[in-house]
Design a protein around this motif. Structure first.
Motif, short mmCIF file in Angstrom:
data_model
loop_
_atom_site.label_atom_id
_atom_site.label_comp_id
_atom_site.label_asym_id
_atom_site.label_seq_id
_atom_site.Cartn_x
_atom_site.Cartn_y
_atom_site.Cartn_z
N GLY A 102 -0.47 9.26 7.15
CA GLY A 102 -1.75 9.80 6.84
C GLY A 102 -1.81 10.55 5.60
O GLY A 102 -2.81 11.19 5.24
N LEU A 103 -0.92 10.28 4.62
CA LEU A 103 -1.19 10.87 3.39
C LEU A 103 -1.86 9.87 2.31
O LEU A 103 -2.10 10.56 1.06
CB LEU A 103 0.39 11.17 2.81
CG LEU A 103 1.22 11.97 3.74
CD1 LEU A 103 2.69 12.05 2.89
CD2 LEU A 103 0.74 13.52 3.67
N VAL A 150 7.06 2.71 0.49
CA VAL A 150 6.20 3.72 -0.12
C VAL A 150 4.99 3.75 0.40
O VAL A 150 4.32 4.66 0.96
CB VAL A 150 6.31 4.14 -1.55
CG1 VAL A 150 5.53 5.16 -1.84
CG2 VAL A 150 7.79 4.41 -2.06
N GLU A 151 4.47 2.51 0.25
CA GLU A 151 2.90 2.42 0.48
C GLU A 151 2.65 2.53 2.05
O GLU A 151 1.63 3.07 2.61
CB GLU A 151 2.23 0.96 0.07
CG GLU A 151 2.42 1.01 -1.46
CD GLU A 151 1.17 1.97 -2.14
OE1 GLU A 151 0.10 2.33 -1.53
OE2 GLU A 151 1.50 2.64 -3.20
N ARG A 152 3.71 1.85 2.63
CA ARG A 152 3.56 1.73 4.19
C ARG A 152 3.81 3.04 4.86
O ARG A 152 3.15 3.56 5.82
CB ARG A 152 4.64 0.92 4.68
CG ARG A 152 4.58 0.55 6.33
CD ARG A 152 5.20 -0.62 6.72
NE ARG A 152 5.59 -1.45 5.57
CZ ARG A 152 6.97 -1.72 5.23
NH1 ARG A 152 7.99 -1.20 5.64
NH2 ARG A 152 7.07 -2.92 4.26
N PHE A 153 4.69 4.01 4.08
CA PHE A 153 5.06 5.50 4.66
C PHE A 153 3.92 6.18 4.43
O PHE A 153 3.44 6.99 5.29
CB PHE A 153 6.38 5.96 3.95
CG PHE A 153 6.60 7.32 4.26
CD1 PHE A 153 7.24 7.56 5.40
CD2 PHE A 153 6.27 8.38 3.37
CE1 PHE A 153 7.59 9.15 5.62
CE2 PHE A 153 6.14 9.57 3.74
CZ PHE A 153 7.04 9.99 4.56
N LEU A 154 3.40 6.28 3.31
CA LEU A 154 1.98 6.90 3.06
C LEU A 154 0.97 6.67 3.95
O LEU A 154 0.22 7.57 4.35
CB LEU A 154 1.59 6.86 1.36
CG LEU A 154 2.51 7.35 0.28
CD1 LEU A 154 2.04 6.87 -1.06
CD2 LEU A 154 2.67 8.87 0.60
N LEU A 155 0.73 5.40 4.33
CA LEU A 155 -0.45 4.91 5.01
C LEU A 155 -0.18 5.41 6.53
O LEU A 155 -1.00 6.12 7.05
CB LEU A 155 -0.55 3.45 4.97
CG LEU A 155 -1.82 2.73 5.88
CD1 LEU A 155 -3.12 3.31 5.13
CD2 LEU A 155 -1.68 1.31 5.81
#
Length: 95
Positions: free
Chosen positions: A93-94, A85-90
């Motif tokens: 650009g979220l 989740v952290e990787r996806f958000l980073l």
């Protein structure tokens, strides 16, 4: 307790991410979901909770959370960090 039909995936996530013992993890998840630890293994109760919180559940309809969306909601409800989740958000650009 097993995977997504009840709360097994949530309890396991707490065991692995915070090195909790099973009873401690069950208690933590139960508190976060406002249920008793006994209700965590009830398929009917957990189905309703997962639908209400949109945490993902077996054979969801088209508008229900799936995949990464469900993981993001799980991370928020449990108050934990999930690496994917952290990787996806980073990367999206979220964050």
């Amino acid at each position: 307790m097993s995977g997504i039909r009840t709360a097994g995936d949530l309890v396991l996530r707490m065991q692995l991410s915070h090195s909790m013992r099973i009873n401690e993890a069950k208690q933590y998840v139960a508190e976060k979901l406002n249920v008793t630890p006994f209700e965590l293994s009830d398929c009917y109760t957990m189905r309703e909770i997962r639908e209400d919180l949109n945490l993902g559940y077996p054979m969801p309809p088209d508008n229900a959370a799936k995949g990464m969306e469900a993981k993001i909601r799980i991370a928020k409800v449990l108050g934990i960090k999930i690496n994917s989740v952290e990787r996806f958000l980073l990367r999206s650009g979220l964050k």
